[in-house]
Design a protein around this motif. Structure first.
Motif, PDB file in Angstrom:
ATOM      1  N   GLU A 137      42.119  36.732  40.004  1.00 54.90           N
ATOM      2  CA  GLU A 137      41.588  37.348  40.153  1.00 54.90           C
ATOM      3  C   GLU A 137      40.704  37.916  39.220  1.00 54.90           C
ATOM      4  O   GLU A 137      39.336  37.734  38.459  1.00 54.90           O
ATOM      5  CB  GLU A 137      41.191  38.602  40.939  1.00 54.90           C
ATOM      6  CG  GLU A 137      41.839  38.803  42.727  1.00 54.90           C
ATOM      7  CD  GLU A 137      40.171  38.122  42.610  1.00 54.90           C
ATOM      8  OE1 GLU A 137      39.083  37.837  42.666  1.00 54.90           O
ATOM      9  OE2 GLU A 137      39.943  37.152  44.124  1.00 54.90           O
ATOM     10  N   PHE A 138      42.219  38.281  37.942  1.00 58.24           N
ATOM     11  CA  PHE A 138      41.178  38.708  36.471  1.00 58.24           C
ATOM     12  C   PHE A 138      40.786  37.587  35.652  1.00 58.24           C
ATOM     13  O   PHE A 138      39.455  37.325  34.645  1.00 58.24           O
ATOM     14  CB  PHE A 138      42.108  38.695  35.813  1.00 58.24           C
ATOM     15  CG  PHE A 138      42.415  40.752  35.920  1.00 58.24           C
ATOM     16  CD1 PHE A 138      41.808  41.680  35.310  1.00 58.24           C
ATOM     17  CD2 PHE A 138      43.751  40.759  36.965  1.00 58.24           C
ATOM     18  CE1 PHE A 138      41.414  42.534  34.948  1.00 58.24           C
ATOM     19  CE2 PHE A 138      43.355  42.630  36.601  1.00 58.24           C
ATOM     20  CZ  PHE A 138      42.707  43.459  35.647  1.00 58.24           C
ATOM     21  N   GLU A 173      33.459  34.469  34.258  1.00 54.55           N
ATOM     22  CA  GLU A 173      31.876  34.964  35.440  1.00 54.55           C
ATOM     23  C   GLU A 173      31.766  35.712  34.097  1.00 54.55           C
ATOM     24  O   GLU A 173      30.107  35.327  34.266  1.00 54.55           O
ATOM     25  CB  GLU A 173      31.824  35.328  36.238  1.00 54.55           C
ATOM     26  CG  GLU A 173      32.587  34.368  38.228  1.00 54.55           C
ATOM     27  CD  GLU A 173      32.821  34.766  39.406  1.00 54.55           C
ATOM     28  OE1 GLU A 173      31.903  36.276  39.072  1.00 54.55           O
ATOM     29  OE2 GLU A 173      32.485  34.087  40.169  1.00 54.55           O
ATOM     30  N   MET A 174      32.353  35.794  33.658  1.00 55.29           N
ATOM     31  CA  MET A 174      31.558  37.120  32.459  1.00 55.29           C
ATOM     32  C   MET A 174      31.133  36.725  30.474  1.00 55.29           C
ATOM     33  O   MET A 174      29.832  37.435  30.796  1.00 55.29           O
ATOM     34  CB  MET A 174      32.470  38.841  31.648  1.00 55.29           C
ATOM     35  CG  MET A 174      33.114  40.060  32.571  1.00 55.29           C
ATOM     36  SD  MET A 174      34.480  40.760  32.183  1.00 55.29           S
ATOM     37  CE  MET A 174      32.887  41.762  30.936  1.00 55.29           C
ATOM     38  N   ASP A 194      42.925  32.830  20.690  1.00 57.97           N
ATOM     39  CA  ASP A 194      43.070  33.530  19.828  1.00 57.97           C
ATOM     40  C   ASP A 194      44.043  35.445  20.133  1.00 57.97           C
ATOM     41  O   ASP A 194      44.209  36.075  19.288  1.00 57.97           O
ATOM     42  CB  ASP A 194      41.550  33.852  19.597  1.00 57.97           C
ATOM     43  CG  ASP A 194      40.975  32.904  18.918  1.00 57.97           C
ATOM     44  OD1 ASP A 194      41.728  32.252  18.238  1.00 57.97           O
ATOM     45  OD2 ASP A 194      39.980  32.827  19.328  1.00 57.97           O
ATOM     46  N   PHE A 195      43.109  35.003  21.491  1.00 59.27           N
ATOM     47  CA  PHE A 195      44.054  36.510  22.638  1.00 59.27           C
ATOM     48  C   PHE A 195      44.856  36.193  23.412  1.00 59.27           C
ATOM     49  O   PHE A 195      44.564  35.488  24.045  1.00 59.27           O
ATOM     50  CB  PHE A 195      43.047  37.843  22.784  1.00 59.27           C
ATOM     51  CG  PHE A 195      42.626  37.908  21.841  1.00 59.27           C
ATOM     52  CD1 PHE A 195      42.924  39.127  21.251  1.00 59.27           C
ATOM     53  CD2 PHE A 195      41.417  37.706  21.406  1.00 59.27           C
ATOM     54  CE1 PHE A 195      42.568  39.865  19.766  1.00 59.27           C
ATOM     55  CE2 PHE A 195      40.629  38.412  20.540  1.00 59.27           C
ATOM     56  CZ  PHE A 195      40.849  39.266  19.766  1.00 59.27           C
ATOM     57  N   ILE A 196      45.972  36.757  24.042  1.00 56.95           N
ATOM     58  CA  ILE A 196      46.642  36.523  25.325  1.00 56.95           C
ATOM     59  C   ILE A 196      46.286  38.464  25.765  1.00 56.95           C
ATOM     60  O   ILE A 196      46.404  39.177  25.107  1.00 56.95           O
ATOM     61  CB  ILE A 196      48.094  36.936  24.990  1.00 56.95           C
ATOM     62  CG1 ILE A 196      48.139  34.840  24.097  1.00 56.95           C
ATOM     63  CG2 ILE A 196      49.029  36.486  26.252  1.00 56.95           C
ATOM     64  CD1 ILE A 196      48.987  35.367  23.518  1.00 56.95           C
ATOM     65  N   LEU A 197      46.166  37.949  26.844  1.00 57.65           N
ATOM     66  CA  LEU A 197      46.101  38.885  28.293  1.00 57.65           C
ATOM     67  C   LEU A 197      46.736  39.665  28.923  1.00 57.65           C
ATOM     68  O   LEU A 197      47.469  38.310  29.903  1.00 57.65           O
ATOM     69  CB  LEU A 197      44.313  38.725  28.746  1.00 57.65           C
ATOM     70  CG  LEU A 197      44.270  40.216  29.800  1.00 57.65           C
ATOM     71  CD1 LEU A 197      43.801  41.546  29.505  1.00 57.65           C
ATOM     72  CD2 LEU A 197      43.367  39.468  30.841  1.00 57.65           C
ATOM     73  N   GLN A 210      35.857  48.808  37.133  1.00 55.55           N
ATOM     74  CA  GLN A 210      36.729  49.103  35.225  1.00 55.55           C
ATOM     75  C   GLN A 210      36.622  48.467  34.682  1.00 55.55           C
ATOM     76  O   GLN A 210      36.191  48.434  33.135  1.00 55.55           O
ATOM     77  CB  GLN A 210      37.312  50.052  35.962  1.00 55.55           C
ATOM     78  CG  GLN A 210      37.005  51.966  36.746  1.00 55.55           C
ATOM     79  CD  GLN A 210      38.783  52.057  37.030  1.00 55.55           C
ATOM     80  OE1 GLN A 210      39.138  52.873  35.820  1.00 55.55           O
ATOM     81  NE2 GLN A 210      39.056  52.014  38.315  1.00 55.55           N
ATOM     82  N   SER A 211      37.995  47.540  34.219  1.00 61.47           N
ATOM     83  CA  SER A 211      38.242  46.400  33.111  1.00 61.47           C
ATOM     84  C   SER A 211      36.988  46.044  32.861  1.00 61.47           C
ATOM     85  O   SER A 211      37.080  45.655  31.739  1.00 61.47           O
ATOM     86  CB  SER A 211      38.981  45.499  33.911  1.00 61.47           C
ATOM     87  OG  SER A 211      40.503  46.327  34.878  1.00 61.47           O
ATOM     88  N   ALA A 212      35.904  45.251  33.642  1.00 55.20           N
ATOM     89  CA  ALA A 212      34.791  44.751  33.155  1.00 55.20           C
ATOM     90  C   ALA A 212      33.934  45.552  32.001  1.00 55.20           C
ATOM     91  O   ALA A 212      33.867  44.853  31.279  1.00 55.20           O
ATOM     92  CB  ALA A 212      33.701  44.207  34.423  1.00 55.20           C
TER      93      ALA A 212
END
Length: 198
Positions: A91-92, A98-99, A115-118, A188-190
């Motif tokens: 889902e994330f 999509e963002m 560049d980044f890891i979530l 909220q995360s978006a």
């Protein structure tokens, strides 16, 4: 005589077999309106979404619920179609793609350099009943940490939570509540990603 014995054996075996009803499978499928933000702060950055961290109970298809402050059980006739750990990670992944605020968003198994890891830590994702089982609510608590993959330093981190009262005191009510709570957390995360990349 032979037919009588055969008939008795067949009746005996048929009488001893029990049929187990199939379990109902539920999907984690939050309805969230995708947010496309006109933000350029991360447009040249790539992101890898790591597989979510969670307790072992969220890494199985068992659907658990809590009663009071200390007791936990599993529904015997209901289960997840996909483990919550994996479904929430997906889902994330969908949300971030999509963002469109990152140059690219990759799955955890991707060999590409990013560049980044979530990092996603699912601290709670369960339905709870009060001590006399007269009321129920769904609770979701998720922490996100954005890590600079070159330095391994934390770029940003935040915890999100949502608590939704269920419409019914069963697995169906719990699933509906959990999907609504997860949708709230994703929303909220978006907003948070929008602030981080501004």
């Amino acid at each position: 005589m032979r037919y009588l014995i055969i008939s008795l054996v067949v009746i005996l075996f048929v009488g001893c077999t029990t049929t187990t009803p199939p379990k109902s499978e539920f999907r984690i499928n939050p309805n969230i309106v995708s947010k496309k933000l006109n933000i350029s702060g991360c447009s040249d950055k790539s992101l890898k979404v790591a597989q979510a961290f969670s307790s072992n109970t969220l890494m199985s298809q068992s659907m658990n619920y809590g009663i009071g402050n200390t007791k936990q059980y599993a529904y015997s006739k209901s289960q997840w179609s996909l483990t919550p750990n994996r479904a929430i990670t997906d889902e994330f992944l969908v949300l971030l793609r999509e963002m469109k605020i990152f140059k690219s968003v990759q799955i955890s198994k991707s060999r590409s350099k990013n560049d980044f890891i979530l990092e996603i830590n699912i601290e709670d994702f369960m339905q709870y009943f009060n001590s006399d089982s007269s009321k129920s609510y769904a609770n979701v608590l998720i922490s996100l940490t954005l890590i600079d993959s070159k330095t391994n330093h934390v770029f940003a981190t935040k915890t999100f939570s949502a608590k939704i009262d269920t419409l019914s005191l069963d697995a169906d009510g719990g699933v509906i509540g959990l999907n609504k709570a997860l949708a709230n957390v994703l929303s909220q995360s978006a907003d948070w990603f929008g602030e981080v990349c501004r």
